[in-house]
Design a protein around this motif. Structure first.
Motif, PDB file in Angstrom:
ATOM      1  N   ALA A   1      10.995   8.008 -13.881  1.00 43.05           N
ATOM      2  CA  ALA A   1      10.590   9.119 -14.750  1.00 43.05           C
ATOM      3  C   ALA A   1      10.069   8.569 -16.074  1.00 43.05           C
ATOM      4  N   GLN A   2      10.769   7.585 -16.616  1.00 41.84           N
ATOM      5  CA  GLN A   2      10.348   7.008 -17.892  1.00 41.84           C
ATOM      6  C   GLN A   2       8.985   6.339 -17.763  1.00 41.84           C
ATOM      7  N   ALA A   3       8.707   5.719 -16.622  1.00 44.52           N
ATOM      8  CA  ALA A   3       7.393   5.100 -16.405  1.00 44.52           C
ATOM      9  C   ALA A   3       6.291   6.151 -16.429  1.00 44.52           C
ATOM     10  N   LEU A   4       6.541   7.322 -15.830  1.00 46.72           N
ATOM     11  CA  LEU A   4       5.543   8.396 -15.860  1.00 46.72           C
ATOM     12  C   LEU A   4       5.399   8.947 -17.275  1.00 46.72           C
ATOM     13  N   ILE A   5       6.511   9.118 -17.971  1.00 47.22           N
ATOM     14  CA  ILE A   5       6.452   9.585 -19.358  1.00 47.22           C
ATOM     15  C   ILE A   5       5.609   8.627 -20.190  1.00 47.22           C
ATOM     16  N   ASP A   6       5.832   7.336 -20.034  1.00 48.30           N
ATOM     17  CA  ASP A   6       5.074   6.327 -20.779  1.00 48.30           C
ATOM     18  C   ASP A   6       3.589   6.361 -20.414  1.00 48.30           C
ATOM     19  N   ALA A   7       3.293   6.500 -19.121  1.00 44.44           N
ATOM     20  CA  ALA A   7       1.900   6.546 -18.671  1.00 44.44           C
ATOM     21  C   ALA A   7       1.190   7.770 -19.243  1.00 44.44           C
ATOM     22  N   MET A   8       1.847   8.913 -19.191  1.00 41.13           N
ATOM     23  CA  MET A   8       1.231  10.135 -19.715  1.00 41.13           C
ATOM     24  C   MET A   8       1.051  10.036 -21.230  1.00 41.13           C
TER      25      MET A   8
ATOM     26  N   SER B   1       0.585   7.301 -22.951  1.00 40.31           N
ATOM     27  CA  SER B   1      -0.514   6.370 -23.236  1.00 40.31           C
ATOM     28  C   SER B   1      -1.873   7.018 -23.014  1.00 40.31           C
ATOM     29  N   LEU B   2      -1.899   8.068 -22.190  1.00 37.98           N
ATOM     30  CA  LEU B   2      -3.133   8.820 -21.952  1.00 37.98           C
ATOM     31  C   LEU B   2      -3.318   9.952 -22.963  1.00 37.98           C
ATOM     32  N   GLY B   3      -2.341  10.119 -23.851  1.00 40.23           N
ATOM     33  CA  GLY B   3      -2.417  11.197 -24.831  1.00 40.23           C
ATOM     34  C   GLY B   3      -2.025  12.543 -24.265  1.00 40.23           C
ATOM     35  N   ARG B   4      -1.355  12.537 -23.116  1.00 35.68           N
ATOM     36  CA  ARG B   4      -0.961  13.793 -22.474  1.00 35.68           C
ATOM     37  C   ARG B   4       0.379  14.253 -23.014  1.00 35.68           C
ATOM     38  N   GLY B   5       0.465  15.509 -23.322  1.00 35.74           N
ATOM     39  CA  GLY B   5       1.697  16.105 -23.812  1.00 35.74           C
ATOM     40  C   GLY B   5       1.676  17.593 -23.563  1.00 35.74           C
ATOM     41  N   ALA B   6       2.591  18.288 -24.203  1.00 35.08           N
ATOM     42  CA  ALA B   6       2.670  19.740 -24.046  1.00 35.08           C
ATOM     43  C   ALA B   6       1.344  20.358 -24.471  1.00 35.08           C
ATOM     44  N   PRO B   7       0.917  21.379 -23.812  1.00 33.33           N
ATOM     45  CA  PRO B   7       1.642  22.123 -22.785  1.00 33.33           C
ATOM     46  C   PRO B   7       1.415  21.616 -21.358  1.00 33.33           C
ATOM     47  N   ASP B   8       0.436  20.736 -21.120  1.00 31.69           N
ATOM     48  CA  ASP B   8       0.142  20.373 -19.724  1.00 31.69           C
ATOM     49  C   ASP B   8       1.009  19.251 -19.176  1.00 31.69           C
ATOM     50  N   PHE B   9       1.767  18.562 -20.033  1.00 33.72           N
ATOM     51  CA  PHE B   9       2.758  17.607 -19.549  1.00 33.72           C
ATOM     52  C   PHE B   9       4.037  17.787 -20.352  1.00 33.72           C
TER      53      PHE B   9
ATOM     54  N   PRO C   1       0.792  -1.227   0.000  1.00 33.67           N
ATOM     55  CA  PRO C   1       0.000   0.000   0.000  1.00 33.67           C
ATOM     56  C   PRO C   1       0.828   1.284   0.000  1.00 33.67           C
ATOM     57  N   ALA C   2       1.984   1.278   0.608  1.00 28.47           N
ATOM     58  CA  ALA C   2       2.789   2.500   0.672  1.00 28.47           C
ATOM     59  C   ALA C   2       3.222   2.949  -0.719  1.00 28.47           C
ATOM     60  N   ILE C   3       3.651   2.009  -1.546  1.00 30.64           N
ATOM     61  CA  ILE C   3       4.097   2.393  -2.884  1.00 30.64           C
ATOM     62  C   ILE C   3       2.926   2.827  -3.748  1.00 30.64           C
ATOM     63  N   VAL C   4       1.791   2.215  -3.563  1.00 28.92           N
ATOM     64  CA  VAL C   4       0.615   2.608  -4.337  1.00 28.92           C
ATOM     65  C   VAL C   4       0.235   4.048  -4.018  1.00 28.92           C
ATOM     66  N   ARG C   5       0.266   4.423  -2.750  1.00 28.52           N
ATOM     67  CA  ARG C   5      -0.087   5.796  -2.361  1.00 28.52           C
ATOM     68  C   ARG C   5       0.873   6.828  -2.946  1.00 28.52           C
ATOM     69  N   ARG C   6       2.105   6.434  -3.203  1.00 29.50           N
ATOM     70  CA  ARG C   6       3.121   7.381  -3.673  1.00 29.50           C
ATOM     71  C   ARG C   6       3.357   7.343  -5.182  1.00 29.50           C
ATOM     72  N   SER C   7       2.708   6.478  -5.893  1.00 26.66           N
ATOM     73  CA  SER C   7       3.011   6.275  -7.300  1.00 26.66           C
ATOM     74  C   SER C   7       2.240   7.227  -8.207  1.00 26.66           C
ATOM     75  N   SER C   8       2.959   8.166  -8.803  1.00 27.08           N
ATOM     76  CA  SER C   8       2.307   9.076  -9.748  1.00 27.08           C
ATOM     77  C   SER C   8       1.851   8.330 -10.994  1.00 27.08           C
ATOM     78  N   VAL C   9       2.526   7.257 -11.339  1.00 21.99           N
ATOM     79  CA  VAL C   9       2.159   6.479 -12.522  1.00 21.99           C
ATOM     80  C   VAL C   9       0.747   5.929 -12.398  1.00 21.99           C
ATOM     81  N   LEU C  10       0.391   5.475 -11.211  1.00 19.10           N
ATOM     82  CA  LEU C  10      -0.929   4.876 -11.006  1.00 19.10           C
ATOM     83  C   LEU C  10      -2.052   5.898 -11.010  1.00 19.10           C
ATOM     84  N   PHE C  11      -1.713   7.173 -10.845  1.00 20.66           N
ATOM     85  CA  PHE C  11      -2.726   8.222 -10.792  1.00 20.66           C
ATOM     86  C   PHE C  11      -2.527   9.252 -11.899  1.00 20.66           C
ATOM     87  N   ALA C  12      -1.820   8.871 -12.940  1.00 18.96           N
ATOM     88  CA  ALA C  12      -1.508   9.790 -14.038  1.00 18.96           C
ATOM     89  C   ALA C  12      -2.770  10.380 -14.661  1.00 18.96           C
ATOM     90  N   ASP C  13      -3.828   9.608 -14.694  1.00 20.14           N
ATOM     91  CA  ASP C  13      -5.066  10.091 -15.310  1.00 20.14           C
ATOM     92  C   ASP C  13      -5.754  11.167 -14.481  1.00 20.14           C
TER      93      ASP C  13
END
Length: 115
Positions: free
Chosen positions: A68-75, A77-85, A35-47
């Motif tokens: 960092a690469q995991a977050l880049i990949d997650a964002m 996959s969600l279609g997130r990019g500049a300017p908001d990511f 549970p500790a890692i889940v609460r801290r994981s930006s990848v799991l809450f990227a959406d």
């Protein structure tokens, strides 16, 4: 029933951070960090994240650049990019922001654009 649903999610998190794909190692890591890692994981809450600018050095000994690469990949996959990511990886940069060449002006520009 809730434990059954959480198990696959925690197992995937353990796979993200495990140094090995060995099932026993992943299970041990899962039990330890669960549970500790889940609460801290930006990848799991990227959406659910607002605007984000990421700066990460490739030689960071505190937080591996794979995070960092995991977050880049997650964002991505969600279609997130500049300017908001925006993501900036700095070859040879460490955990010290001053080792990340041009990160301060980039941050200032990013924050100014949010107004």
């Amino acid at each position: 029933h809730g434990q059954e649903q959480a198990q696959p999610l925690l197992h995937r998190v353990a796979l993200l951070v495990a140094p090995s794909r060995d099932p026993d190692a992943v299970d041990a890591l899962h039990d330890e960090i669960g549970p500790a890692i889940v609460r801290r994981s930006s990848v799991l809450f990227a959406d659910r994240m607002g605007a984000v600018q990421l700066h990460h050095g490739t030689a960071d000994a505190v937080v591996d650049v794979s995070q960092a690469q995991a977050l880049i990949d997650a964002m991505s996959s969600l279609g997130r990019g500049a300017p908001d990511f925006q993501a900036h990886l700095y070859e040879g940069g460490t955990h010290n922001p001053l080792s990340l060449s041009n990160s301060i002006p980039r941050t200032v520009d990013f924050l100014a654009a949010l107004r």
